[in-house]
Structure formats: C-alpha cells, structure tokens
Design an enzyme around this catalytic site. Sequence first.
Site, PDB file in Angstrom:
ATOM      1  N   GLY A  60       0.832  -1.208   0.000  1.00 33.88           N
ATOM      2  CA  GLY A  60       0.000   0.000   0.000  1.00 33.88           C
ATOM      3  C   GLY A  60       0.861   1.249   0.000  1.00 33.88           C
ATOM      4  O   GLY A  60       0.523   2.255   0.618  1.00 33.88           O
TER       5      GLY A  60
ATOM      6  N   TYR B 223     -13.621  -3.061  10.075  1.00 36.15           N
ATOM      7  CA  TYR B 223     -12.258  -2.501  10.187  1.00 36.15           C
ATOM      8  C   TYR B 223     -11.707  -2.685  11.611  1.00 36.15           C
ATOM      9  O   TYR B 223     -10.539  -3.058  11.797  1.00 36.15           O
ATOM     10  CB  TYR B 223     -12.328  -1.030   9.804  1.00 36.15           C
ATOM     11  CG  TYR B 223     -11.022  -0.282   9.742  1.00 36.15           C
ATOM     12  CD1 TYR B 223     -10.165  -0.415   8.647  1.00 36.15           C
ATOM     13  CD2 TYR B 223     -10.656   0.600  10.761  1.00 36.15           C
ATOM     14  CE1 TYR B 223      -8.981   0.300   8.578  1.00 36.15           C
ATOM     15  CE2 TYR B 223      -9.479   1.316  10.695  1.00 36.15           C
ATOM     16  CZ  TYR B 223      -8.643   1.171   9.605  1.00 36.15           C
ATOM     17  OH  TYR B 223      -7.474   1.892   9.550  1.00 36.15           O
TER      18      TYR B 223
ATOM     19  N   LYS C 144      -8.408  -4.712  12.499  1.00 38.97           N
ATOM     20  CA  LYS C 144      -7.258  -4.067  13.131  1.00 38.97           C
ATOM     21  C   LYS C 144      -6.944  -4.665  14.507  1.00 38.97           C
ATOM     22  O   LYS C 144      -5.777  -4.667  14.934  1.00 38.97           O
ATOM     23  CB  LYS C 144      -7.506  -2.556  13.227  1.00 38.97           C
ATOM     24  CG  LYS C 144      -7.480  -1.853  11.861  1.00 38.97           C
ATOM     25  CD  LYS C 144      -6.237  -2.201  11.053  1.00 38.97           C
ATOM     26  CE  LYS C 144      -5.921  -1.193   9.962  1.00 38.97           C
ATOM     27  NZ  LYS C 144      -4.770  -1.639   9.133  1.00 38.97           N
TER      28      LYS C 144
HETATM   29  P1  NAP Z   1      -4.618   5.144   1.957  1.00 30.99           P
HETATM   30  O1  NAP Z   1      -4.128   6.541   1.713  1.00 30.99           O
HETATM   31  O2  NAP Z   1      -5.992   4.783   1.553  1.00 30.99           O
HETATM   32  O3  NAP Z   1      -3.559   4.139   1.296  1.00 30.99           O
HETATM   33  C1  NAP Z   1      -3.762   2.760   1.317  1.00 30.99           C
HETATM   34  C2  NAP Z   1      -3.045   2.146   0.140  1.00 30.99           C
HETATM   35  O4  NAP Z   1      -3.279   0.729   0.172  1.00 30.99           O
HETATM   36  C3  NAP Z   1      -3.591   2.667  -1.205  1.00 30.99           C
HETATM   37  O5  NAP Z   1      -2.530   3.011  -2.051  1.00 30.99           O
HETATM   38  C4  NAP Z   1      -4.365   1.461  -1.711  1.00 30.99           C
HETATM   39  O6  NAP Z   1      -4.415   1.354  -3.132  1.00 30.99           O
HETATM   40  C5  NAP Z   1      -3.559   0.311  -1.149  1.00 30.99           C
HETATM   41  N1  NAP Z   1      -4.320  -0.931  -1.202  1.00 30.99           N
HETATM   42  C6  NAP Z   1      -5.632  -1.119  -0.959  1.00 30.99           C
HETATM   43  N2  NAP Z   1      -5.973  -2.394  -1.167  1.00 30.99           N
HETATM   44  C7  NAP Z   1      -4.864  -3.052  -1.561  1.00 30.99           C
HETATM   45  C8  NAP Z   1      -4.589  -4.384  -1.947  1.00 30.99           C
HETATM   46  N3  NAP Z   1      -5.532  -5.317  -1.944  1.00 30.99           N
HETATM   47  N4  NAP Z   1      -3.318  -4.700  -2.306  1.00 30.99           N
HETATM   48  C9  NAP Z   1      -2.344  -3.760  -2.322  1.00 30.99           C
HETATM   49  N5  NAP Z   1      -2.542  -2.484  -1.973  1.00 30.99           N
HETATM   50  C10 NAP Z   1      -3.803  -2.116  -1.595  1.00 30.99           C
HETATM   51  O7  NAP Z   1      -4.525   4.779   3.503  1.00 30.99           O
HETATM   52  P2  NAP Z   1      -3.568   5.319   4.677  1.00 30.99           P
HETATM   53  O8  NAP Z   1      -4.351   6.300   5.451  1.00 30.99           O
HETATM   54  O9  NAP Z   1      -2.223   5.661   4.171  1.00 30.99           O
HETATM   55  O10 NAP Z   1      -3.503   3.991   5.580  1.00 30.99           O
HETATM   56  C11 NAP Z   1      -2.419   3.089   5.534  1.00 30.99           C
HETATM   57  C12 NAP Z   1      -2.602   2.042   6.619  1.00 30.99           C
HETATM   58  O11 NAP Z   1      -2.700   2.677   7.893  1.00 30.99           O
HETATM   59  C13 NAP Z   1      -3.888   1.216   6.469  1.00 30.99           C
HETATM   60  O12 NAP Z   1      -3.665  -0.105   6.873  1.00 30.99           O
HETATM   61  C14 NAP Z   1      -4.832   1.913   7.408  1.00 30.99           C
HETATM   62  O13 NAP Z   1      -5.855   1.056   7.827  1.00 30.99           O
HETATM   63  C15 NAP Z   1      -3.888   2.304   8.533  1.00 30.99           C
HETATM   64  N6  NAP Z   1      -4.367   3.412   9.366  1.00 30.99           N
HETATM   65  C16 NAP Z   1      -4.588   4.660   8.839  1.00 30.99           C
HETATM   66  C17 NAP Z   1      -5.044   5.677   9.672  1.00 30.99           C
HETATM   67  C18 NAP Z   1      -5.298   7.079   9.175  1.00 30.99           C
HETATM   68  O14 NAP Z   1      -5.758   7.916   9.979  1.00 30.99           O
HETATM   69  N7  NAP Z   1      -5.043   7.409   7.918  1.00 30.99           N
HETATM   70  C19 NAP Z   1      -5.247   5.435  11.030  1.00 30.99           C
HETATM   71  C20 NAP Z   1      -5.010   4.165  11.523  1.00 30.99           C
HETATM   72  C21 NAP Z   1      -4.568   3.155  10.688  1.00 30.99           C
HETATM   73  P3  NAP Z   1      -5.643   2.005  -3.950  1.00 30.99           P
HETATM   74  O15 NAP Z   1      -5.414   3.467  -3.879  1.00 30.99           O
HETATM   75  O16 NAP Z   1      -5.491   1.446  -5.320  1.00 30.99           O
HETATM   76  O17 NAP Z   1      -6.892   1.566  -3.250  1.00 30.99           O
END
Ligand code: NAP
Length: 255
Positions: free
Chosen positions: A15, A156, A160
């Site tokens: 990701g 989710y 998590k």
């Molecule tokens: P994001 O901006 O949505 O980025 C997630 C990335 O994962 C995107 O590039 C997405 O690709 C890719 N992805 C989705 N499904 C996939 C798959 N099946 N195989 C490979 N890649 C895939 O999210 P983020 O906010 O950076 O979050 C990153 C991680 O941190 C996640 O696990 C999220 O749950 C966790 N997290 C985030 C937050 C927050 O506040 N942002 C808080 C707690 C935890 P596409 O764009 O093509 O969908």
Amino acid sequence: MTDTTSAARVAVVTGAARGIGAAIALRLAADGHAVAVVDLDEAACAETVDAITAKGGTAMAVGCDVSSEEAVAAAVERIAAELGAPTVLVNNAGVLRDNLLFKMTVDDWDTVMNVHLRGAFLMARAVQAHMVAAKFGRIVNLSSTSALGNRGQANYAAAKAGMQGFTKTLAIELGKFGVTANAIAPGFIETAMTRATAERVGVDFDAFREAAISQIPVGRSGQPEDIAAVASFLVREDAGFVSGQVIYAAGGPRD
Ligand code: NAP
C-alpha cells in the site's frame, strides 16, 4: 565501532503508492534500505519510486493485490530476484468499507478482512522464508486505534484488532530466527483515507480535522511521517529486543 543501526536490507512496503505506506517507503529508503513499493496498481507506485530514486535511493514498483495468494507469491519471488531477499516487511495496505452494522454488506466485511488480515498473512508467510534463512527479519503491521472499537467500523475494528493478535503470534513463532513482529496503531493521520471518512460522514475535511485535534493531547493531527518514524525505529538492527508490541501513535495514550 560497528554501526548496528543501519545495515541495508531489502524492505517490502505494501500500500505504498500513497499515504502512510509511501511515507514509510521513503523513510526506509532514506535509512539506506532498498524498497519494494507494492500497491494494487504498479503504475501508481511510480511517484513513490521516483521520489526515492531522486534522492539516490533504491526502489522498485510492484503491482500486487495482497489478498491474492498467487499475486503475493509472484510479487515476493520477483522482489527476491530483482532486489534481493526481503527481510523487512511492512503490512500497510488497507481499505475502508465503513457502515453501521445493520447496513454493512457481506462484501464490505469480506473486503476489509481480505485486504488487512488475509493480505498480512499471505505477505508474512511468503516473506518469512527469506527472513528465517537470513536469521534476521522485521515485520511491522499497521493496526489502528479503531481496534479499540469505532462506530461504523465493525469490519475494520475487527481486522485491526486481529492484526494485533496476528502480530503477537508472529513474534512468538519467529523470535528464535531473529525475526521481530510489531504493530503500529495510528490515530488520526491526514491521508486520502481520513479524507474519505470526512466525505462519508458529510463533514468538510478541515472541520473534521479540527474536531479530531480537539481530542488529541499533543494538539495536532498526525502526518504519515509520524508513522514512518515509528516504523524506522522498529526495523532497526538494534530494535531486536522489541517484539510483539503494539505501539499506539495517536498523539496521546490509548488502552
Ligand atoms: P490510503 O491513503 O488509503 O492508502 C492505502 C493504500 O493501500 C492505497 O494506495 C491502496 O491502493 C492500497 N491498497 C488497498 N488495497 C490493496 C490491496 N488489496 N493490495 C495492495 N494495496 C492495496 O490509507 P492510509 O491512510 O495511508 O492507511 C495506511 C494504513 O494505515 C492502512 O492499513 C490503514 O488502515 C492504517 N491506518 C490509517 C489511519 C489514518 O488515519 N489514515 C489510522 C489508523 C490506521 P488504492 O489506492 O489502489 O486503493
């Protein structure tokens, strides 16, 4: 004196086309590691790869759906052949399919379980062989403060929380091979994911962020680089006695 903090490794970050994953990939590359930038669409990885190579780092783009057993096997094989044996893995790929329970579809449930849990399982299973052979490995799994429960996120939150149990079990099983496994549980981080959540609940992002900040003890929102800093520490050579931990990176305490 030997510098035990910065041996160059091959790191896989899933990701990593954007958001937290991209920041982790950039940080690990700056720390001296060669980085496989994995995301659903290989072309979408170009920005992260270019940012790394522009700074003199080494990176390759890998298109892979982490929930597909075949795709994961092929991706890890390609990374090992083109970059070297991967001994650092960051399971960061994630999706949201938020809805209140009575409106949540089976597809919403399965999609979230498949990307987060099945994806982390498949990646870890594929990469551990290289770690065990090297007698060194660092696995970092992205959990979330949502693991503690969050309205509209039954799927989710379960995934998590599952990441935490998965992490602790990897730590127990793989410790004797020099492999650590830890989880980072971020709070509110400004990415496309939090923007999508604001949109879903019909709130302007600035207002959504201000509301979040009012609940955060350090008085600011999180940035992807805040999480990258924690990942950077956990994969260091000299972090080898830290394993099976969940580090909440949320600007304040969480239980
Ligand atoms: P994001 O901006 O949505 O980025 C997630 C990335 O994962 C995107 O590039 C997405 O690709 C890719 N992805 C989705 N499904 C996939 C798959 N099946 N195989 C490979 N890649 C895939 O999210 P983020 O906010 O950076 O979050 C990153 C991680 O941190 C996640 O696990 C999220 O749950 C966790 N997290 C985030 C937050 C927050 O506040 N942002 C808080 C707690 C935890 P596409 O764009 O093509 O969908």
